[in-house]
Design a protein around this motif. Structure first.
Motif, PDB file in Angstrom:
ATOM      1  N   GLY A 242       4.408   1.234   8.669  1.00  0.00           N
ATOM      2  CA  GLY A 242       4.271  -0.158   8.218  1.00  0.00           C
ATOM      3  C   GLY A 242       4.438  -1.148   9.347  1.00  0.00           C
TER       4      GLY A 242
ATOM      5  N   PHE B 260      -1.337   6.912  -0.178  1.00  0.00           N
ATOM      6  CA  PHE B 260      -0.297   6.866   0.852  1.00  0.00           C
ATOM      7  C   PHE B 260       0.632   8.075   0.722  1.00  0.00           C
TER       8      PHE B 260
ATOM      9  N   TYR C 183      -1.211  -3.379  10.354  1.00  0.00           N
ATOM     10  CA  TYR C 183      -1.101  -2.888   8.977  1.00  0.00           C
ATOM     11  C   TYR C 183       0.193  -3.379   8.330  1.00  0.00           C
TER      12      TYR C 183
ATOM     13  N   GLN D   9       1.021   3.624  12.658  1.00  0.00           N
ATOM     14  CA  GLN D   9       1.226   2.246  12.202  1.00  0.00           C
ATOM     15  C   GLN D   9       1.192   2.156  10.681  1.00  0.00           C
ATOM     16  N   VAL D  10       0.282   2.877  10.055  1.00  0.00           N
ATOM     17  CA  VAL D  10       0.193   2.839   8.591  1.00  0.00           C
ATOM     18  C   VAL D  10       1.432   3.487   7.976  1.00  0.00           C
TER      19      VAL D  10
ATOM     20  N   LEU E  21      -9.228   3.391   5.291  1.00  0.00           N
ATOM     21  CA  LEU E  21      -8.368   4.538   5.542  1.00  0.00           C
ATOM     22  C   LEU E  21      -7.992   5.217   4.230  1.00  0.00           C
TER      23      LEU E  21
ATOM     24  N   TYR F 236       0.810  -1.208   0.000  1.00  0.00           N
ATOM     25  CA  TYR F 236       0.000   0.000   0.000  1.00  0.00           C
ATOM     26  C   TYR F 236       0.850   1.269   0.000  1.00  0.00           C
ATOM     27  N   GLN F 237       2.130   1.176   0.337  1.00  0.00           N
ATOM     28  CA  GLN F 237       2.981   2.356   0.399  1.00  0.00           C
ATOM     29  C   GLN F 237       3.348   2.898  -0.981  1.00  0.00           C
TER      30      GLN F 237
ATOM     31  N   THR G  26      -6.176  -1.550   4.686  1.00  0.00           N
ATOM     32  CA  THR G  26      -6.073  -0.090   4.619  1.00  0.00           C
ATOM     33  C   THR G  26      -7.129   0.514   3.699  1.00  0.00           C
TER      34      THR G  26
END
Length: 141
Positions: free
Chosen positions: A41, A9, A45, A37-38, A55, A3-4, A52
């Motif tokens: 990482g 993000f 998550y 946390q998101v 979010l 997801y990053q 995610t």
């Protein structure tokens, strides 16, 4: 984390670098530890145990940019008029503008727009008092 690499993000990272994580969390209606946390990482998550998706949707609809159908229609430009989520929220969630026919038309267009629901201000969560802990005392023999 997979997801990053996604655009939401990058938007979250940009906002968290200019504001405190607590303010970003408040704007999104989540807790500051979730944002940490998101971004780092870690936690559920980081391990992939938590999704995610919700979010990501909140980030896009809180900090993102949208083409405004009404402003695009009103302008003579060939390109769509893009506004921030904050501007969209300001147009769509304001009281009925009775002083200007032009503002009234824009407000009415916002009521039928698909972005209105997504840009709604976060609703405060109901505060529920904790239950008092019951302590049991040992009975005397």
């Amino acid at each position: 984390m997979s997801y990053q690499d996604q655009p939401w993000f990058a938007l979250l990272t940009e906002r968290a670098s200019s504001l405190s994580r607590k303010l970003v969390a408040g704007a999104l209606g989540v807790s500051a530890p979730v944002i940490s946390q998101v971004l780092n990482g870690t936690g559920k998550y980081g391990s992939g145990a938590a999704s995610t998706d919700k979010l990501a949707e909140k980030v896009v609809h809180t900090f993102g940019r949208f083409p405004c159908p009404h402003l695009t229609e009103q302008s003579a430009a060939a390109e769509p008029v893009v506004i921030t989520a904050e501007q969209c929220r300001g147009f769509a969630h304001r009281p009925v503008p009775t002083g200007s026919p032009r503002d009234m038309q824009h407000w009415q267009a916002c009521n039928g727009c698909t972005h209105k629901a997504h840009t709604a201000p976060p609703q405060p969560r109901e505060v529920k008092p904790r239950k008092k802990a019951t302590t049991s005392t040992p009975e005397a023999p």
